[in-house]
Design a protein around this motif. Structure first.
Motif, PDB file in Angstrom:
ATOM      1  N   ALA A   1      -1.933  -1.854  -9.421  1.00  0.00           N
ATOM      2  CA  ALA A   1      -1.660  -3.285  -9.239  1.00  0.00           C
ATOM      3  C   ALA A   1      -1.064  -3.556  -7.871  1.00  0.00           C
ATOM      4  N   LEU A   2      -0.189  -2.670  -7.394  1.00  0.00           N
ATOM      5  CA  LEU A   2       0.413  -2.852  -6.073  1.00  0.00           C
ATOM      6  C   LEU A   2      -0.644  -2.776  -4.972  1.00  0.00           C
ATOM      7  N   GLU A   3      -1.606  -1.858  -5.135  1.00  0.00           N
ATOM      8  CA  GLU A   3      -2.706  -1.805  -4.169  1.00  0.00           C
ATOM      9  C   GLU A   3      -3.517  -3.099  -4.209  1.00  0.00           C
ATOM     10  N   HIS A   4      -3.804  -3.580  -5.401  1.00  0.00           N
ATOM     11  CA  HIS A   4      -4.557  -4.826  -5.572  1.00  0.00           C
ATOM     12  C   HIS A   4      -3.829  -5.990  -4.912  1.00  0.00           C
ATOM     13  N   LEU A   5      -2.522  -6.076  -5.112  1.00  0.00           N
ATOM     14  CA  LEU A   5      -1.731  -7.136  -4.492  1.00  0.00           C
ATOM     15  C   LEU A   5      -1.729  -6.996  -2.969  1.00  0.00           C
ATOM     16  N   GLY A   6      -1.709  -5.752  -2.491  1.00  0.00           N
ATOM     17  CA  GLY A   6      -1.768  -5.522  -1.052  1.00  0.00           C
ATOM     18  C   GLY A   6      -3.053  -6.048  -0.449  1.00  0.00           C
ATOM     19  N   VAL A   7      -4.154  -5.833  -1.144  1.00  0.00           N
ATOM     20  CA  VAL A   7      -5.447  -6.343  -0.672  1.00  0.00           C
ATOM     21  C   VAL A   7      -5.407  -7.870  -0.613  1.00  0.00           C
ATOM     22  N   ILE A   8      -4.865  -8.492  -1.661  1.00  0.00           N
ATOM     23  CA  ILE A   8      -4.767  -9.957  -1.684  1.00  0.00           C
ATOM     24  C   ILE A   8      -3.939 -10.459  -0.500  1.00  0.00           C
ATOM     25  N   ALA A   9      -2.821  -9.780  -0.229  1.00  0.00           N
ATOM     26  CA  ALA A   9      -1.959 -10.197   0.880  1.00  0.00           C
ATOM     27  C   ALA A   9      -2.698 -10.132   2.213  1.00  0.00           C
ATOM     28  N   VAL A  10      -3.449  -9.067   2.433  1.00  0.00           N
ATOM     29  CA  VAL A  10      -4.204  -8.919   3.687  1.00  0.00           C
ATOM     30  C   VAL A  10      -5.306  -9.972   3.768  1.00  0.00           C
ATOM     31  N   VAL A  11      -5.983 -10.213   2.652  1.00  0.00           N
ATOM     32  CA  VAL A  11      -7.047 -11.224   2.619  1.00  0.00           C
ATOM     33  C   VAL A  11      -6.482 -12.601   2.954  1.00  0.00           C
TER      34      VAL A  11
ATOM     35  N   LYS B   1      12.725   0.153   3.467  1.00  0.00           N
ATOM     36  CA  LYS B   1      11.627   1.039   3.886  1.00  0.00           C
ATOM     37  C   LYS B   1      10.299   0.294   4.013  1.00  0.00           C
ATOM     38  N   VAL B   2      10.185  -0.820   3.318  1.00  0.00           N
ATOM     39  CA  VAL B   2       9.003  -1.676   3.408  1.00  0.00           C
ATOM     40  C   VAL B   2       9.485  -3.119   3.526  1.00  0.00           C
ATOM     41  N   SER B   3       8.561  -4.056   3.661  1.00  0.00           N
ATOM     42  CA  SER B   3       8.961  -5.457   3.819  1.00  0.00           C
ATOM     43  C   SER B   3       9.745  -5.932   2.603  1.00  0.00           C
ATOM     44  N   GLU B   4      10.628  -6.895   2.824  1.00  0.00           N
ATOM     45  CA  GLU B   4      11.446  -7.435   1.734  1.00  0.00           C
ATOM     46  C   GLU B   4      10.573  -8.074   0.659  1.00  0.00           C
TER      47      GLU B   4
ATOM     48  N   PHE C   1       0.833  -1.206   0.000  1.00  0.00           N
ATOM     49  CA  PHE C   1       0.000   0.000   0.000  1.00  0.00           C
ATOM     50  C   PHE C   1       0.868   1.256   0.000  1.00  0.00           C
ATOM     51  N   LEU C   2       1.964   1.224   0.752  1.00  0.00           N
ATOM     52  CA  LEU C   2       2.866   2.376   0.783  1.00  0.00           C
ATOM     53  C   LEU C   2       3.514   2.586  -0.581  1.00  0.00           C
ATOM     54  N   LEU C   3       3.954   1.504  -1.211  1.00  0.00           N
ATOM     55  CA  LEU C   3       4.535   1.605  -2.544  1.00  0.00           C
ATOM     56  C   LEU C   3       3.519   2.177  -3.533  1.00  0.00           C
ATOM     57  N   ALA C   4       2.280   1.699  -3.441  1.00  0.00           N
ATOM     58  CA  ALA C   4       1.222   2.185  -4.337  1.00  0.00           C
ATOM     59  C   ALA C   4       0.997   3.675  -4.140  1.00  0.00           C
TER      60      ALA C   4
END
Length: 270
Positions: A98-108, A72-75, A35-38
């Motif tokens: 896409a990075l936001e979308h991947l972030g949502v998937i990771a949290v889910v 600055k963020v996770s590896e 999310f931060l990268l996005a």
């Protein structure tokens, strides 16, 4: 999120890569990094253009991504970005989306590992309904004069101790993501949660609450109709009088008494 052209293949590739990276990782932590990268790439058009420029060598773009964001963020998030910048994108804006979308998937997936994916979907829907039903809260979250940090504090305070950490993380992200409103973002996040687990989402509007038996039978019927398990969101609207209205994807099945009365009125007026 609506991706097109080469971006569709890029997102599919990154989703597969994320799936391989998550075992042993904290999905919520990975998600917060994505999310931060996005956010950064969404706001820094110059950096975004360089990282998606097909004339720049992929290795050079990956090196730049690590130089800017490493530590600055996770590896896992950094490795995903390194991979992302080597892929082709139909539009530069699709990279942060896409990075936001991947972030949502990771949290889910974080919630799914604990067997709480259904609870996550229910809580996202419930919070969206709370925002829709409260003009004061909706206005507070949409107020351009309020800082993003202030809005995040408000949402975190409302949900703290009442929902899963994953629900709170996604609700906070809904404030800063790419979607037009918080409600739209939460709705899209719930769809992602359903897609990750091979489910459809159905919004069921009824005049009075369904019993557990009625809900189970409806779920079974919708599963037979769509060929996939269905997660049901129930909205009680007394104005419907009776019957049921089901919205699933672009399909609407309206069998409410109010709808039939409206149809009779139109026939009498014609």
């Amino acid at each position: 999120m609506a991706f097109r052209g080469a971006s569709v293949d890029a997102v599919a590739s990154l989703s597969d890569h994320l799936q391989g990276e998550l075992p042993g990782s904290d999905g919520t932590h990975v998600g917060s990094g994505l999310f931060l990268l996005a956010s950064v790439l969404g706001n820094e058009a110059g950096l975004r253009r360089v990282l998606t420029d097909v004339s720049v060598a992929p290795a050079a773009k990956a090196g730049l991504a690590r130089e800017v964001f490493g530590g600055k963020v996770s590896e896992v998030a950094v490795r995903l970005l390194e991979r992302a910048v080597t892929l082709r994108w139909a539009a530069t804006r699709h990279l942060p989306d896409a990075l936001e979308h991947l972030g949502v998937i990771a949290v889910v997936r974080s919630a799914a590992e604990k067997g709480q994916s259904g609870q996550l979907a229910d809580e996202l829907f419930a919070f969206a309904q709370t925002v829709k039903g409260s003009p004061e809260l909706r206005d507070a979250l949409a107020d351009p004069a309020r800082s993003l940090d202030d809005k995040r504090t408000l949402v975190s305070t409302l949900l703290e101790g009442r929902t899963l950490p994953e629900t709170s993380a996604l609700a906070v992200q809904a404030l800063a993501g790419t979607h037009r409103t918080v409600v739209v973002a939460l709705t899209e996040y719930q769809k992602v949660a359903a897609e990750v687990h091979g489910r459809h989402v159905a919004t069921v509007r009824v005049a009075q609450p369904l019993t557990d038996t009625e809900r189970q039978r409806l779920g079974e019927a919708l599963t037979r109709r769509t060929g996939r398990p269905v997660h049901i969101n129930v909205v009680v609207e007394p104005s419907l009088i009776g019957g049921i209205r089901v919205e699933i994807g672009d399909e609407v099945i309206d069998g409410t008494v109010a709808s039939r009365l409206d149809d009779v009125r139109r026939r009498l007026a014609s």
